[in-house]
Motif scaffolding. Sequence first.
Motif, PDB file in Angstrom:
ATOM      1  N   UNK B  10       0.852  -1.191   0.000  1.00 16.31           N
ATOM      2  CA  UNK B  10       0.000   0.000   0.000  1.00 16.31           C
ATOM      3  C   UNK B  10       0.885   1.237   0.000  1.00 16.31           C
ATOM      4  N   UNK B  11       0.292   2.351  -0.319  1.00 17.27           N
ATOM      5  CA  UNK B  11       1.052   3.590  -0.515  1.00 17.27           C
ATOM      6  C   UNK B  11       0.506   4.668   0.402  1.00 17.27           C
ATOM      7  N   UNK B  12       1.406   5.506   0.898  1.00 16.80           N
ATOM      8  CA  UNK B  12       0.936   6.548   1.809  1.00 16.80           C
ATOM      9  C   UNK B  12       0.129   7.579   1.018  1.00 16.80           C
ATOM     10  N   UNK B  13      -0.809   8.200   1.718  1.00 17.11           N
ATOM     11  CA  UNK B  13      -1.793   9.019   1.022  1.00 17.11           C
ATOM     12  C   UNK B  13      -1.278  10.438   0.802  1.00 17.11           C
ATOM     13  N   UNK B  14      -1.588  10.957  -0.361  1.00 19.09           N
ATOM     14  CA  UNK B  14      -1.223  12.343  -0.650  1.00 19.09           C
ATOM     15  C   UNK B  14      -2.466  13.210  -0.479  1.00 19.09           C
ATOM     16  N   UNK B 284     -15.671   6.693  14.367  1.00 22.69           N
ATOM     17  CA  UNK B 284     -15.759   5.853  13.158  1.00 22.69           C
ATOM     18  C   UNK B 284     -16.137   4.443  13.577  1.00 22.69           C
ATOM     19  N   UNK B 285     -16.346   3.614  12.580  1.00 27.65           N
ATOM     20  CA  UNK B 285     -16.876   2.287  12.864  1.00 27.65           C
ATOM     21  C   UNK B 285     -15.989   1.473  13.800  1.00 27.65           C
ATOM     22  N   UNK B 352      -2.002   5.322  13.483  1.00 31.47           N
ATOM     23  CA  UNK B 352      -1.805   5.391  12.031  1.00 31.47           C
ATOM     24  C   UNK B 352      -3.095   5.098  11.295  1.00 31.47           C
ATOM     25  N   UNK B 353      -3.796   4.096  11.789  1.00 30.43           N
ATOM     26  CA  UNK B 353      -5.042   3.703  11.144  1.00 30.43           C
ATOM     27  C   UNK B 353      -6.027   4.869  11.129  1.00 30.43           C
ATOM     28  N   UNK B 356      -4.921   7.721   8.789  1.00 29.68           N
ATOM     29  CA  UNK B 356      -5.134   7.398   7.377  1.00 29.68           C
ATOM     30  C   UNK B 356      -6.613   7.380   7.020  1.00 29.68           C
ATOM     31  N   UNK B 357      -7.411   6.849   7.938  1.00 30.22           N
ATOM     32  CA  UNK B 357      -8.843   6.818   7.691  1.00 30.22           C
ATOM     33  C   UNK B 357      -9.379   8.239   7.533  1.00 30.22           C
ATOM     34  N   UNK B 360      -8.251   9.718   4.263  1.00 35.34           N
ATOM     35  CA  UNK B 360      -9.068   9.117   3.199  1.00 35.34           C
ATOM     36  C   UNK B 360     -10.443   9.761   3.129  1.00 35.34           C
ATOM     37  N   UNK B 361     -11.040   9.973   4.298  1.00 35.48           N
ATOM     38  CA  UNK B 361     -12.349  10.622   4.367  1.00 35.48           C
ATOM     39  C   UNK B 361     -12.278  12.026   3.774  1.00 35.48           C
ATOM     40  N   UNK B 364     -11.980  11.894   0.051  1.00 33.71           N
ATOM     41  CA  UNK B 364     -13.264  11.458  -0.471  1.00 33.71           C
ATOM     42  C   UNK B 364     -14.314  12.572  -0.466  1.00 33.71           C
ATOM     43  N   UNK B 367     -14.077  15.269  -3.840  1.00 35.75           N
ATOM     44  CA  UNK B 367     -13.811  14.746  -5.184  1.00 35.75           C
ATOM     45  C   UNK B 367     -14.583  15.483  -6.279  1.00 35.75           C
TER      46      UNK B 367
END
Lengths: 414, 427
Positions: B10-14, B284-285, B352-353, B356-357, B360-361, B364, B367
């Motif tokens: 996996x790749x770190x998020x930009x 979050x969930x 970290x999780x 990243x979550x 990502x949010x 998202x 967009x």
Amino acid sequence: MSKYTSFFLENGLQVLVLPDKENPMAVVNLMYNVGSRDENPEQTGFAHLFEHLMFGGSVNIPVYDEPLQMVGGENNAFTNPDITNYYIQIPVENLETAFWLESDRMLSLAFGQKSLDVQKGVVVEEFKQRYLNQPYGDAMHHLRDLAFKKHPYRWPTIGLNLKHIEDAHIEDVKNFFFKFYRPNNAILVVAGNVEADMVKSLAEKWFGPIPKGEMPAKKLPVEPVQLEARRKEVEANVPMSSIYKAYHMSGRMDDEFYAANLLTDILGHGKSSRLVNKLVKEERIFHSLNAYVTGSTDPGLVIIEGKVNEGISVAEAEKKLMDEITLLQQQGFSEEELQKVKNQSETALAGADVELLHRALNLAYFTLLGNPDGFEQELEKVGKVSKEFLEQTFKKLISPEKENTLIYKSISSN
Amino acid sequence: MLDRTIPPASYSLKIPKIAAPEITKLSNGIELSTYLSQTQNLVSIELVFPFSDLTSENRQKDNYAFRMLLEGTVQKSSKKIADSISFLGASIEISHHPDFETISISCLSRVFPEVLQIMKEIWNESVFPEKEWNTIRETTIQQNAINLQKTGFMASKLFRKKMYGANLDYGYSLDSTLIQTFTPELLQEKFNKQKQTGPALALVSGWLQPDALKSLKDWLNEFSNIGNLAQKSSLSLPDLKGDIYWEEMPDSQQTTLRIGKWTIDSLHPDSSLLNLVLEIYGGYFGSRLMGNIREDKGWTYGIFAQRVPNTGKPYWQIGTDIKGEVALEAISEIKKEAEILRSQLVDEEELDLVKNYMIGQFISSVTNCYGLADRYKSMWLNGQSFERMESNLKVLENATQPQVLETAGKYLSLEDAIFVLAGKKPD
């Protein structure tokens, strides 16, 4: 809108790729052809309970959510009478993580007893939150039970009662999984800034080795034609009595679906609709009124529901409602109001095409219905409904001997 | 042979650079901001009208005065207005927030000129018919009767009242008393007084042809001035002391729980870290609260913790609908989870999780032009700049375990929270 490409893996999994070059997020939508209509009448609510269990760990991956969240993704799922749908939104560079996770839980679940016990509790609380602890919350339970005698649409997706959920056993869970969660009973849509070749090799790598299942054709009981009116009354501690009328209609792929959908918009969708305007605003018989279709794959229902204003008897309100419907059937509609609801549909369809997730979901559902181009053709099909066909459908569907009436009676008023 | 126990690379998020809207300041003070995208065939416009008198009586008058705009003009009846809007497949919706009223217009781009004509007519030539007001009033009163049976509504009502008092609109929930004192004349008078005051923000997303955009701008130019968001510092609000309040509803099958605690606003330097802490706690969930109360014990369908910004005084809250018998036990578990976050370092992997979550949010949420507009609206309401938002994202990206511990220590104590329950009180 970009065109999709479609292919099958050897195990029968259908894969569709929907490109969207601009989007930094990809969508992975996996739709299983199983819903509450596939349940055993003695074990209702199972398809939905099962959806919860899909998050309880799979054969090689103990926890589903965490690896996904770790790479910036999120996911959810829903179950309805016809399908169970799982979707992931993930930064496109980490797309493969989604393939890894989804394929492992299609391969096999962990089937932990603890997961089953906890999710039964969670679903029982969901049942209460949405249906039992809300005024009028169980009305659809009664109405479905009244309208359907054979077809499994007679129970709602959450289940007939709490006991069916509490009684679920781990063996039932395993059987359900291997019966329905097979690649040849699913449709995978991958959407975003992706190439079809790349998706194909990822799909073959992760989903390719999963064995296909035996998928006998669905043999769902067909609902017999209703020959006489049915009626049920329940009493509850609610502030206003409520009247529900349900009428059988065609399935999702029939031309009649489009006419019925426009019909309910004309009758009872918003302030400009006929029944709302006359009976809520002008005559103040009802507090609120709504008309809609259930929109199911198999033949479903047209539903008209209204809450009766204080000081008006249920009998009077029901008579006014039915008189108004009869009058409208005699008078017919104007071309202008047909055009109005078609215009509203056009805007709604344009709205449903904005988010990549919705585009992926629609592509999957219409593929399942047998026509991947179906969503693109919706506007044309809506446009084709003529005034004559609409009026004919109105008279065909809604008549006294075909009605199912639920009176949800307030013990304190009306 | 494929080893399914090993996750793919996996790749770190930009974090993408967030585009600012095109901003035009009109001479009357209105900010016209646009996120246009020619690939869209819809347009969505939000007109935000701030108010500074925050008493519930006045703000509810504004609320119903705005709602009456759709109920009649010199030329058109309520029905005619609804028909004209529906015929265009458009919607004009009015919504209320204690700080502002919003008019949201959405339609196919090509019909916007006609929709704007209707919008102008309902604003400039509005009349407030008695009959339509009676319908709104009666419907509202009956809706209230339904709400009174919902544990969620009753808990929120008591919660807001305890936090803000019923005299402030933040503390107000729908009831039948106040609305009975309003008349169409009173509402019309209220509206007429502020008819020249335009929206402080007009936010456009989707697509508009240049001449359609110009017509919108011409209309906005007709206003004389704009309202301002209220200065919140002067509000005097109660200290919270860990008290429990019950709304007893003996027939209910579940209990709704709301917990609240005053906190910092979005401009505070710790704001981004607090968001992170609340996400770990109940955002979050996979959060601590979901893990404990739902996934371990099966007591609820869901439980969340979140910050509630742009209100009189910002607070964070926890909400859940829970099995009645365990409601008090759940409070102990909620307190226990807060104390764990305040006293123990968060695991590095969990940190970290969640980071990243959240990133990502964020990606998202921006967009497309509609998502960008939503984000900009919330920045605008909070007075947040793009620089601040970017630096907040940096803080999030670089957040460390000790920072989480320190932030939780500062802001997560439940000693000075309130606990409100609606449902069947255990014996």
